[in-house]
Design an enzyme around this catalytic site. Structure first.
Site, PDB file in Angstrom:
ATOM      1  N   CYS A  74      15.915  18.618 -18.795  1.00 46.52           N
ATOM      2  CA  CYS A  74      16.759  18.087 -20.111  1.00 46.52           C
ATOM      3  C   CYS A  74      18.245  17.846 -19.778  1.00 46.52           C
ATOM      4  O   CYS A  74      18.712  16.843 -20.325  1.00 46.52           O
ATOM      5  CB  CYS A  74      16.503  19.111 -21.005  1.00 46.52           C
ATOM      6  SG  CYS A  74      17.233  20.783 -21.104  1.00 46.52           S
ATOM      7  N   HIS A 125      17.701  24.274 -24.191  1.00 42.91           N
ATOM      8  CA  HIS A 125      17.280  22.882 -24.349  1.00 42.91           C
ATOM      9  C   HIS A 125      18.197  22.072 -25.040  1.00 42.91           C
ATOM     10  O   HIS A 125      18.637  22.532 -26.037  1.00 42.91           O
ATOM     11  CB  HIS A 125      15.715  22.690 -25.026  1.00 42.91           C
ATOM     12  CG  HIS A 125      15.160  21.605 -24.782  1.00 42.91           C
ATOM     13  ND1 HIS A 125      14.605  21.079 -23.484  1.00 42.91           N
ATOM     14  CD2 HIS A 125      14.681  20.676 -25.697  1.00 42.91           C
ATOM     15  CE1 HIS A 125      14.192  19.724 -23.673  1.00 42.91           C
ATOM     16  NE2 HIS A 125      14.194  19.333 -24.863  1.00 42.91           N
ATOM     17  N   HIS A 137      14.680  13.423 -25.712  1.00 43.70           N
ATOM     18  CA  HIS A 137      15.039  14.411 -24.809  1.00 43.70           C
ATOM     19  C   HIS A 137      13.908  14.381 -23.694  1.00 43.70           C
ATOM     20  O   HIS A 137      12.986  13.818 -23.886  1.00 43.70           O
ATOM     21  CB  HIS A 137      14.918  15.810 -25.647  1.00 43.70           C
ATOM     22  CG  HIS A 137      13.649  16.067 -26.268  1.00 43.70           C
ATOM     23  ND1 HIS A 137      12.877  17.182 -25.986  1.00 43.70           N
ATOM     24  CD2 HIS A 137      12.845  15.448 -27.134  1.00 43.70           C
ATOM     25  CE1 HIS A 137      11.613  17.158 -26.853  1.00 43.70           C
ATOM     26  NE2 HIS A 137      11.870  15.974 -27.532  1.00 43.70           N
TER      27      HIS A 137
END
Length: 166
Positions: A74, A125, A137
């Site tokens: 990510c 994240h 993402h």
């Protein structure tokens, strides 16, 4: 041996002025580039650039430490997205990315804002808003994708958002 004509104050001033004009000319060319002129400060441009990035990367699998189309995590995906689409350099890891720009309320999100999630004790994240409630993402389960910020899973783990533009 230098010529007296080249060391005179008028000659030096001439070259300083000429150099400054050349630099100003180069700066105006850079600022006219769409990446610099519009970028993140223009939500329509940011939305378009992020959807373009999604089209190019959709489905690329998640890979911890990955930085390519063979697999990407990510934070690397955010780093390369901002570099490719907005000519901006982000730090490589999520924790460092969580400190760039300025904090923004979840009620004021716009395309280009980074959104962060605390998934577990040491797992973070990051994604980027592309539309009203949609963010781009690199998902650990489905690779590069667009998700809805208001899905219960993402709401549960939402931590903060950061804006990199004015």
């Amino acid at each position: 041996m230098s010529s007296p004509r080249h060391s005179s104050p008028c000659f030096v001033l001439f070259w300083l002025v000429l150099s400054a004009l050349l630099l100003v000319g180069c700066q105006s060319q850079i600022s006219e580039s769409p990446h610099y002129a519009s970028g993140l400060s223009d939500p329509a441009y940011a939305r378009s650039a992020l959807y373009e990035q999604y089209q190019e990367w959709q489905g690329v699998p998640y890979r911890t430490g990955g930085e390519s189309r063979r697999g990407v995590d990510c934070s690397a995906f955010m780093q390369l997205t901002f570099r490719e689409q907005f000519a901006m350099q982000l730090p490589r890891d999520t924790d460092s990315q969580a400190h760039v720009g300025r904090a923004v309320s979840s009620r004021q999100l716009r395309p280009g804002d980074l959104v962060f999630f605390n998934i577990g004790r040491s797992t973070r994240h990051v994604g980027v808003m592309v539309d009203k409630s949609k963010f781009l993402h690199a998902s650990s389960s489905k690779g590069v994708m667009i998700s809805d910020l208001y899905q219960p899973y993402w709401q549960r783990y939402y931590w903060q958002a950061r804006r990199l533009s004015q």
